[in-house]
Design an enzyme around this catalytic site. Structure first.
Site, mmCIF file in Angstrom:
data_model
loop_
_atom_site.group_PDB
_atom_site.id
_atom_site.type_symbol
_atom_site.label_atom_id
_atom_site.label_comp_id
_atom_site.label_asym_id
_atom_site.label_seq_id
_atom_site.Cartn_x
_atom_site.Cartn_y
_atom_site.Cartn_z
ATOM 1 C CD GLN A 71 -4.127 -1.523 -5.553
ATOM 2 O OE1 GLN A 71 -3.023 -1.060 -6.190
ATOM 3 N NE2 GLN A 71 -4.863 -0.679 -5.086
ATOM 4 C CG ASP A 223 -1.242 -5.862 -6.922
ATOM 5 O OD1 ASP A 223 -1.801 -4.593 -6.451
ATOM 6 O OD2 ASP A 223 -1.483 -6.396 -7.831
#
Length: 462
Positions: A71, A223
């Site tokens: 991220q 993720d």
């Protein structure tokens, strides 16, 4: 009948992992990986090389694929789609001053949380845009489009046509409104100093393109969102991942806006919401304890299990690298309650209890912000391999703890999203992969009470 395969890709900070998965059952058929360069600023073209290596021989067997990426990273592109500089990753803290500045511009902590779901911190993409404006104005001026790491790889695989993102990963940028489920392009423009193109927001089960070989491409996600999808988190579940850091996350039906900054209000990959609380000290706490006692992890676990709950009054405050939940960046670790009668077993158990109590702080922050009680803990990550952690966890958390079988849950979640897009259903496919070991025990609230007393008494850290 020939099975249909999908490809789930986890493009993490350290490596690219690819799973070829049976779309009907969720069975993993093959797995490959390739390493990423180390550092907090990386040329994103390295990720393309790793992606090609990790998917070699697997891509041709898949009908659909999805990429779950780390991220927050900022991939700044010029008008030709060429990176203007190395991507700044989530763990690059250079933009900490810009985070404070942006929070003030948004009206303070609570106003920031109401608008973007989180209080700005250095990991968020928006702070890196402001850093670029302040420190590299020439590169800022050349930036025409900004993508997240998973957006960049999805765009590349789709022939570099339309850039798309998903609501989950977008919710970690700092220029997205999780309640309204839309980008806030004016915040990105204000941070960078001029308007910038943002990717189109796609639905989680949408096919957004095709590879050169005709493989369908799903929208992908971040993720943490993919891990929740891989674990099939349900309301009332809290996933605790004990890796380098500790992460507690939950799936809820409403957006979360925590002005304390301890809980980030992300959007989940399945259309719900994914509030998340993070600690800075995870499995390395156990490594440190074992090293101090001069034993390996297995013996360390045995020592801890040989001691009584509460460790004979020995308490570890495991803030070795500072702490984020609660916010004590200048803190250090503390060991209290030693006597001449203290045993090695009690010291070992104190490290385990301290780590779990720290994670209970993260769970408590989630419960306070979501108003949803925890019914079950799912324990994953390297720290979850310790039998002492597994046995003591239900004593600390006060609820049953399930330890799922070891798996690549981020890549598995991406594969589940690919199968979802391939099938076109309203909900993700049901895969019966939830094999886990359940740990139950009599709650021992005195363990957390002793820890909380030390934590609150040492609240002088800034």
């Amino acid at each position: 009948m020939k099975p249909t395969y999908v490809l789930g890709i986890d493009s993490s900070t350290q490596s690219c992992k690819a799973l070829l998965v049976d779309a009907g059952s969720g069975e993993v058929i093959a797995e490959q990986r390739s390493s990423h360069p180390q550092g907090t600023q990386i040329d994103p073209r390295h990720w393309i090389t790793a992606l090609e290596e990790a998917t070699a021989g697997l891509m041709e067997q898949a009908s659909a694929l999805s990429i779950a990426g780390q991220q927050h990273g900022m991939v700044a592109l010029d008008e030709q789609g060429v990176p203007v500089r190395d991507a700044m990753l989530w763990n690059d803290t250079s933009s900490a001053p810009q985070a404070r500045e942006l929070a003030e511009e948004l009206g303070g902590a609570q106003a920031s949380a109401e608008k973007i779901g989180s209080v700005p911190v250095a990991s968020l993409t928006v702070t890196k845009l402001r850093w670029l404006r302040d420190h590299e104005p020439e590169n800022a001026a050349k930036t025409s489009q900004v993508l997240l790491p998973h957006d960049y790889l999805t765009w590349h695989l789709g022939g570099r046509k339309e850039a798309v993102s998903d609501h989950g990963d977008a919710s970690g940028t700092g220029y997205y409104d999780p309640a309204a489920r839309r980008f806030l392009p004016e915040l990105a423009a204000s941070a960078l100093g001029h308007p910038v193109k943002l990717p189109r927001l796609a639905q989680a089960n949408e096919v957004v393109g095709h590879t050169a070989g005709g493989v369908k491409i799903a929208a992908g996600t971040g993720d943490n969102m993919a891990a929740a999808l891989g674990l099939d988190l349900q309301p009332g579940d809290v996933c605790i991942s004990i890796g380098t850091s500790g992460v507690a996350s939950a799936v809820v039906d409403h957006s979360v806006h925590d002005g304390t900054g301890m809980v980030t209000g992300f959007v989940a990959a399945n259309g719900k919401f994914l509030p998340l609380a993070c600690t800075l000290n995870g499995a390395p706490v156990l490594d440190f304890g074992a090293r101090m006692l001069g034993v390996g992890q297995e013996e360390f676990s045995q020592l801890a299990l040989a001691a009584e709950p509460g460790s004979g009054g020995v308490v570890v405050l495991p803030y070795f690298g500072g702490e984020r939940t609660p916010n004590r960046p200048e803190a250090t670790g503390l060991l209290q309650g030693l006597r001449t009668t203290t045993t090695r077993e009690q010291i070992a158990r104190a490290y385990v209890e301290g780590l779990l109590c720290s994670m209970k702080d993260a769970v408590a922050a989630l419960e306070a912000s979501t108003k949803v009680a925890t019914r079950r803990i799912l324990l994953i990550g390297g720290g979850a391999q310790s039998e002492a952690v597994r046995v003591i966890a239900p004593q600390v958390f006060g609820v049953a703890v399930d330890v799922p079988q070891t798996a690549q849950y981020v890549a598995l979640g991406a594969a589940r999203q690919a199968a979802w897009a391939l099938g076109g259903q309203e909900q993700p496919p049901v895969w019966n992969l939830a094999e886990s070991t359940r740990y139950e025990a009599q709650p021992r609230p005195e363990i957390y009470a002793g820890y909380a007393k030390l934590r609150d008494r040492t609240d002088g850290w800034k």
